[in-house]
Design an enzyme around this catalytic site. Structure first.
Site, mmCIF file in Angstrom:
data_model
loop_
_atom_site.group_PDB
_atom_site.id
_atom_site.type_symbol
_atom_site.label_atom_id
_atom_site.label_comp_id
_atom_site.label_asym_id
_atom_site.label_seq_id
_atom_site.Cartn_x
_atom_site.Cartn_y
_atom_site.Cartn_z
ATOM 1 N N CYS A 258 -11.306 -0.933 7.093
ATOM 2 C CA CYS A 258 -11.023 0.455 7.488
ATOM 3 C C CYS A 258 -11.619 1.454 6.547
ATOM 4 C CB CYS A 258 -9.381 0.655 7.142
ATOM 5 S SG CYS A 258 -8.871 0.141 5.505
ATOM 6 N N GLU B 257 0.808 -1.379 0.213
ATOM 7 C CA GLU B 257 -0.008 -0.154 -0.046
ATOM 8 C C GLU B 257 0.828 1.194 0.097
ATOM 9 O OE1 GLU B 257 -3.792 -1.575 2.088
ATOM 10 O OE2 GLU B 257 -2.409 -1.292 3.660
HETATM 11 O O1 FUB Z 1 -3.559 -1.289 8.790
HETATM 12 C C1 FUB Z 1 -4.643 -0.432 9.114
HETATM 13 C C2 FUB Z 1 -5.372 0.157 7.842
HETATM 14 O O2 FUB Z 1 -5.629 -1.238 6.968
HETATM 15 C C3 FUB Z 1 -4.514 0.751 7.086
HETATM 16 O O3 FUB Z 1 -4.644 2.311 7.184
HETATM 17 C C4 FUB Z 1 -5.110 0.731 5.703
HETATM 18 O O4 FUB Z 1 -3.968 0.908 4.559
HETATM 19 C C5 FUB Z 1 -5.161 -0.873 5.660
HETATM 20 O O5 FUB Z 1 -4.200 -1.654 5.247
HETATM 21 ZN ZN ZN Z 2 -8.999 2.132 4.167
#
Ligand code: FUB
Ligand code: ZN
Length: 655
Positions: free
Chosen positions: A412, A319
């Site tokens: 999330c 990510e």
């Molecule tokens: O790791 C917590 C959340 O889940 C992150 O902010 C997002 O990118 C996803 O990976």
């Molecule tokens: Zn998210």
């Protein structure tokens, strides 16, 4: 007919700067979005998005996990992530902001009151579950309590314990600010106090959580309670990043200290939450070096690592932000949370510096990169927001699907959208004590401050359908001048402004049109922004879209969807840039949009039937005038994936 009641109104919002803050601007005292585009999107959030939260949190296991930790349920932990609790907290934050607002328009007051009471009841019920799961010393994380035998802080890189604590604190601050309720704040401060005994110089753990979030939360807790030690702990965590304590990875924001960094890097959400915290700290402490780092990194991000939609994050892998100008289309990651995090950072930078450019990025990101993350009916979501779906796309489903999904394994994004939309009015205006600054154009009523006296201005607009915004001064001291500042978006080729019908001569060179007057109630200001549809090209270093243009209109990025182009796919579409763009008002389409029409053609597949898609450079392809003409119909990007499945593209080849 009675006066339209606001969808949202309140003095309670995020980022309420402390009394001694060094920021240039402060959030305006009271704000209400009434009518227009955002009222519709927020009403959907209030009536469809937020109310479904408890059911989804139950079926995904988050509430069950709280009961397990409290010892009131039996069974296995449900969910795959150590941050399952954070979904509950983000929902509580969204619901709390919602409770701080008055009833949505056009409904029977009894019905609205009933809905509100039901939401308040759900909030109280879930706060009860959270409180019951907390351990006697304040610690709370169901994953570690239930699946790790209570072992704590063993894996700061991935454990998310302080990340979850941060979301708990944010929710508690929202609940306290909006409703005055103390129960969740009590839970959150007990956890914060526990963290303060464990983390810090000379304490058991001289490290930080690999996923920032607790930092902004602690600053907000400082603002809410006045307890300086929360601010100091936030400062400690921010300063501890970048020194190799967590292995030196960019993913954990540990490769380089912020004050020395030259560009944003690593996991996009982690980076942006950290930068939001740094801006918070600079606002509260006045630290020049941290402010300079924020300004430098913001410029680097916008210049080299931001998609046209405002979305960020080029890599599915980790990510990650990716390299400068690495901005792919079909593999654009553009996580909805990263777009929200970008807005949170930009808003704090806007308050810190007073500069208009941050509002430009907020607007772009909000209308495109964030809003595409939620369906028009508010019930399904996108986690990734690509800029292209190819013909014949094989969707693998799951969280990273290009098809809207009811909820995710890693959920999330949906509650993040809910909390942003439920508090959106607080990102629209600010005050500097000498008037009101309008960062975003949304119909509503906004209160600023002129030397300690309230100034109230209402805004009326159908923006972004039309570019005219009318402001009416409702309350003003009457005996002293103050300034109404209007952000002139960078994309607007020109603008016209009138005060009481008289044209204003000003170029708004720094992005602000500043109107200083002794105002009288009823004074009217009209701003006209140029929404003429336009073609946009990218820096040639963005290889992914070289030779392409995108269609934009005002703050909206447009895209083509296959459903509007029968007779073939979109991979062969070419836009004719010599022909004008025209717009059409389509109240019947996608909740009411302005479409943009362009001339195009469908390129015949070169050497069709050939087994090899490459050929000698400079040869091949059909003569353009032999290709069938295809009228192109572009829709706002935020509205894509709300009809049947099919291909989509933002960037259109010109040849
Ligand atoms: O790791 C917590 C959340 O889940 C992150 O902010 C997002 O990118 C996803 O990976
Ligand atoms: Zn998210």
């Amino acid at each position: 007919m009675s006066r339209t009641s606001p969808t949202t109104a309140g003095t309670a919002g995020p980022v309420l700067l402390g009394p001694g803050a060094h920021a240039t601007l402060r959030p305006a005292a009271a704000a209400a979005i009434e009518g227009g585009f955002w009222q519709v999107r927020r009403a959907v959030n209030a009536r469809a998005g937020i109310p479904q939260g408890p059911r989804l949190l139950e079926s995904a296991g988050n509430l069950h996990d709280l009961r397990l930790a409290a010892g009131t349920a039996e069974g296995d932990f449900r969910g795959d992530y150590p941050f399952m609790d954070s979904d509950v907290y983000k929902w509580l934050e969204a619901a709390s902001w919602q409770l701080g607002q008055s009833a949505p328009d056009g409904r029977d007051a009894a019905e609205a009151d009933g809905e509100r009471a039901a939401l308040a009841g759900e909030v109280d019920r879930i706060i009860g579950l959270v409180a019951a799961a907390q351990q006697p010393d304040g610690y709370l994380n169901t994953w570690f309590q239930v699946t790790k035998g209570g072992a704590r802080y063993q894996d700061l890189r991935w454990g998310h314990e302080l990340y979850c604590a941060g979301h708990l604190i944010q929710a508690a601050v929202a609940h306290h600010r909006s409703t005055g309720g103390k129960e969740l704040l009590r839970v959150a401060t007990r956890f914060a106090d526990h963290i303060d005994t464990v983390f810090g110089p000379g304490k058991a753990i001289e490290s930080f959580d690999g996923h920032p979030e607790v930092e902004t939360a602690l600053v907000e807790l400082y603002r809410e309670t006045g307890e300086r030690r929360y601010l100091d702990l936030a400062q400690y965590f921010v300063d501890r990043h970048g020194h190799g304590v967590l292995g030196g990875e960019a993913y954990c924001q540990d490769r380089v200290p912020l004050r020395a960094a030259e560009n944003v890097e690593g996991h996009a959400v982690r980076q942006l939450y950290l930068l939001a915290a740094a801006a918070d700290l600079a606002c509260e402490t006045g630290e020049a070096e941290l402010r300079a780092a924020g300004e430098r990194l913001w410029r680097a991000m916008t210049a080299t690592k931001t998609h046209l939609t405002g979305g960020v994050g080029a890599h599915h892998d980790k990510e990650d932000f990716g390299d400068p100008f690495e901005l792919p289309t079909e593999r654009a990651y553009c996580e909805t949370c990263a777009a929200i995090a970008s807005i949170q950072w930009s808003w704090r930078m806007a308050l810190l510096t007073g500069e208009a450019r941050y509002g430009d990025l907020i607007e772009r990101t909000l209308f495109n990169g964030v809003l595409s993350g939620v369906s028009l009916d508010g019930e399904t979501w996108l986690y990734v927001n690509p800029l292209q779906i190819r013909d014949g796309h094989t969707d693998l489903g799951g969280d990273k699907s290009a098809r809207r999904t009811e909820w995710f394994r890693c959920a999330c994004c949906p509650p993040n959208v809910m909390r942003l939309l439920a508090s959106l009015e607080h990102y629209v205006t600010s005050t500097d004590g000498a008037g009101l600054q309008v960062h975003q154009y949304a119909s509503g009523r906004y209160t600023g401050d002129a030397a300690g006296r309230p100034v109230v201005v209402s805004a009326h607009t159908t923006y972004p359908a039309a570019g005219t915004v009318t402001f009416t001064v409702e309350e003003t001291p009457g005996d002293r001048p103050w300034t109404l500042s209007l952000r002139i978006p960078h994309w607007s080729a020109g603008f016209a402004a009138r005060v009481a019908g008289e044209p204003v001569e000003d170029t708004a060179a720094d992005g602000w049109l500043r109107l200083e007057r002794v105002w009288a109630p009823g004074d009217e200001v009209t701003l006209e922004l140029d929404l003429t549809p336009r073609l946009t090209s990218a820096d040639p270093r963005v290889d992914a879209v070289r030779g392409c243009v995108a269609i934009e209109r005002g703050p909206l990025v447009y895209c083509l969807e296959q459903v509007d182009h029968p007779g073939g796919g979109l991979d062969d579409i070419v836009i004719d840039t010599s022909r004008p763009l025209t717009e059409q008002d389509r109240p019947d389409l996608l909740g009411g949009v302005v479409t943009v029409r362009a001339a195009g053609r469908r390129r015949a597949a070169p050497d069709s039937g050939h087994w090899w898609p490459y050929r000698a450079a400079g040869r091949g392809g059909t003569a353009p005038d032999e290709d069938p003409a295809v009228p192109l119909t572009a829709i706002p990007y935020y509205a894509w994936a709300n009809r049947q499945d099919g291909s989509m593209r933002v960037w259109l080849p010109t040849g």
